[in-house]
Enzyme design. Structure first.
Site, mmCIF file in Angstrom:
data_model
loop_
_atom_site.group_PDB
_atom_site.id
_atom_site.type_symbol
_atom_site.label_atom_id
_atom_site.label_comp_id
_atom_site.label_asym_id
_atom_site.label_seq_id
_atom_site.Cartn_x
_atom_site.Cartn_y
_atom_site.Cartn_z
ATOM 1 C CE LYS A 116 0.051 -1.860 1.581
ATOM 2 N NZ LYS A 116 1.045 -1.389 2.436
ATOM 3 N NE ARG A 144 0.201 -2.576 8.096
ATOM 4 C CZ ARG A 144 1.014 -2.071 7.142
ATOM 5 N NH1 ARG A 144 0.896 -0.853 6.734
ATOM 6 N NH2 ARG A 144 1.899 -2.850 6.594
ATOM 7 N NE ARG A 181 9.173 -4.615 -0.732
ATOM 8 C CZ ARG A 181 8.060 -4.308 -0.081
ATOM 9 N NH1 ARG A 181 7.044 -3.750 -0.724
ATOM 10 N NH2 ARG A 181 7.933 -4.580 1.199
ATOM 11 N NE ARG A 208 10.221 -2.483 3.493
ATOM 12 C CZ ARG A 208 8.925 -2.195 3.389
ATOM 13 N NH1 ARG A 208 8.486 -1.474 2.364
ATOM 14 N NH2 ARG A 208 8.068 -2.616 4.291
ATOM 15 N NE ARG A 215 6.547 -6.333 6.272
ATOM 16 C CZ ARG A 215 6.958 -6.073 5.032
ATOM 17 N NH1 ARG A 215 7.875 -6.815 4.460
ATOM 18 N NH2 ARG A 215 6.445 -5.080 4.374
HETATM 19 P P1 AMP Z 1 4.541 -1.064 5.018
HETATM 20 O O1 AMP Z 1 5.625 -0.254 4.394
HETATM 21 O O2 AMP Z 1 3.185 -0.472 4.811
HETATM 22 O O3 AMP Z 1 4.609 -2.514 4.623
HETATM 23 O O4 AMP Z 1 4.781 -1.009 6.596
HETATM 24 C C1 AMP Z 1 6.008 -1.446 7.164
HETATM 25 C C2 AMP Z 1 5.848 -1.666 8.651
HETATM 26 O O5 AMP Z 1 5.481 -0.437 9.283
HETATM 27 C C3 AMP Z 1 4.768 -2.653 9.049
HETATM 28 O O6 AMP Z 1 5.207 -4.011 9.000
HETATM 29 C C4 AMP Z 1 4.467 -2.203 10.482
HETATM 30 O O7 AMP Z 1 5.467 -2.622 11.369
HETATM 31 C C5 AMP Z 1 4.585 -0.697 10.376
HETATM 32 N N1 AMP Z 1 3.288 -0.050 10.066
HETATM 33 C C6 AMP Z 1 2.945 0.608 8.924
HETATM 34 N N2 AMP Z 1 1.696 1.086 8.991
HETATM 35 C C7 AMP Z 1 1.220 0.703 10.195
HETATM 36 C C8 AMP Z 1 -0.017 0.870 10.859
HETATM 37 N N3 AMP Z 1 -1.056 1.528 10.287
HETATM 38 N N4 AMP Z 1 -0.152 0.330 12.103
HETATM 39 C C9 AMP Z 1 0.860 -0.315 12.710
HETATM 40 N N5 AMP Z 1 2.056 -0.529 12.143
HETATM 41 C C10 AMP Z 1 2.249 -0.016 10.887
#
Ligand code: AMP
Length: 236
Positions: free
Chosen positions: A32, A107, A146, A176, A187
């Protein structure tokens, strides 16, 4: 035509261009972030990555930043209220006729309901929903290799890049906090338990599944077609 104009252009001459929201769904490691930054750099389209935004907030040396860092490092989702507030303020500030890609939102079903109410309250159309679908074994492989630039956040894979420095700004490439083995599992489980049901609610409502286990450039071309962006418009 400039990128600024292109952001507003997908309608025929004389037709009113509507502000539109694109939801880009996909499990962690589905690409994404890569796709939304490619679309931004090539077509100037606006993107809001809730994950990137939360990671930035978590760098603050405040009690709230510390708590957020702990939540992110655990692989759990951040509270709906905080995330909804961030997204709502960006959507409310969206200039008329522009497109915004939401990477990582909604989410949970609460977030999806909130977004529905927000968009209908603002008289905006239903979002276009794009779902990057990637098999679990491929996701696990991608996440384990990654790396991210500590300065600009650009994403690399150890599988295709042996350097330890970012090609954009020379920043160190680091893992990360939430890409360690145990956290990855958490996750992915959060995605399957909380987000997949949300994706399923969008099926039949302006929804497109995108085969995500392909080279990034091929996927960008498909997304470009779905969004109506043309290369000639950028070059002109
Ligand atoms: P991502 O970079 O999209 O994988 O997001 C990294 C982390 O940010 C996730 O594992 C969540 O802890 C938090 N996060 C991102 N977007 C959301 C969301 N819409 N709702 C809740 N937590 C989020």
């Amino acid at each position: 035509m400039t990128k600024e104009q292109l952001k507003k252009t997908s309608a025929a001459p004389g037709e009113r261009v509507q502000t539109r929201i694109i939801l880009l769904f996909g499990a962690p490691g589905s690409g994404k972030g890569t796709q939304s930054s490619l679309l931004t750099s090539r077509f100037g389209v606006g993107t809001l990555s809730t994950g990137a935004m939360l990671r930035n907030e978590a760098r603050r040396r405040t009690p709230a930043g510390f708590r957020l860092r702990q939540t992110l490092a655990s692989g759990a989702l951040v509270g709906d209220e905080l995330v909804c507030e961030i997204v709502a303020s960006r959507i409310r500030a969206l200039p008329s006729g522009e497109t915004l890609i939401l990477d990582g939102f909604p989410r949970t079903s609460k977030q999806a309901e909130y977004l529905d109410r927000l968009l209908s309250g603002m008289g905006m159309p239903e979002p276009l929903v794009l779902h990057l679908d990637v098999p679990r074994d491929v996701l696990l492989r991608r996440l384990a290799t990654r790396r991210e630039c500590a300065k600009c956040g650009a994403v690399y894979s150890l599988a295709s890049n042996q350097s330890s420095r970012c090609q954009v700004d020379g920043g160190a490439l680091v893992e990360r906090d939430d890409d360690s083995e145990g956290v990855i599992a958490r996750r992915l489980s959060a995605f399957e338990a909380e987000t997949l049901p949300v994706v399923e609610c969008y099926v039949g409502r302006n929804y497109r599944r995108i085969e995500g286990n392909r080279p990034a450039a091929e996927i960008t071309t498909e997304l470009q077609g779905l969004l109506g962006f043309t290369d000639s418009a950028v070059a002109a």
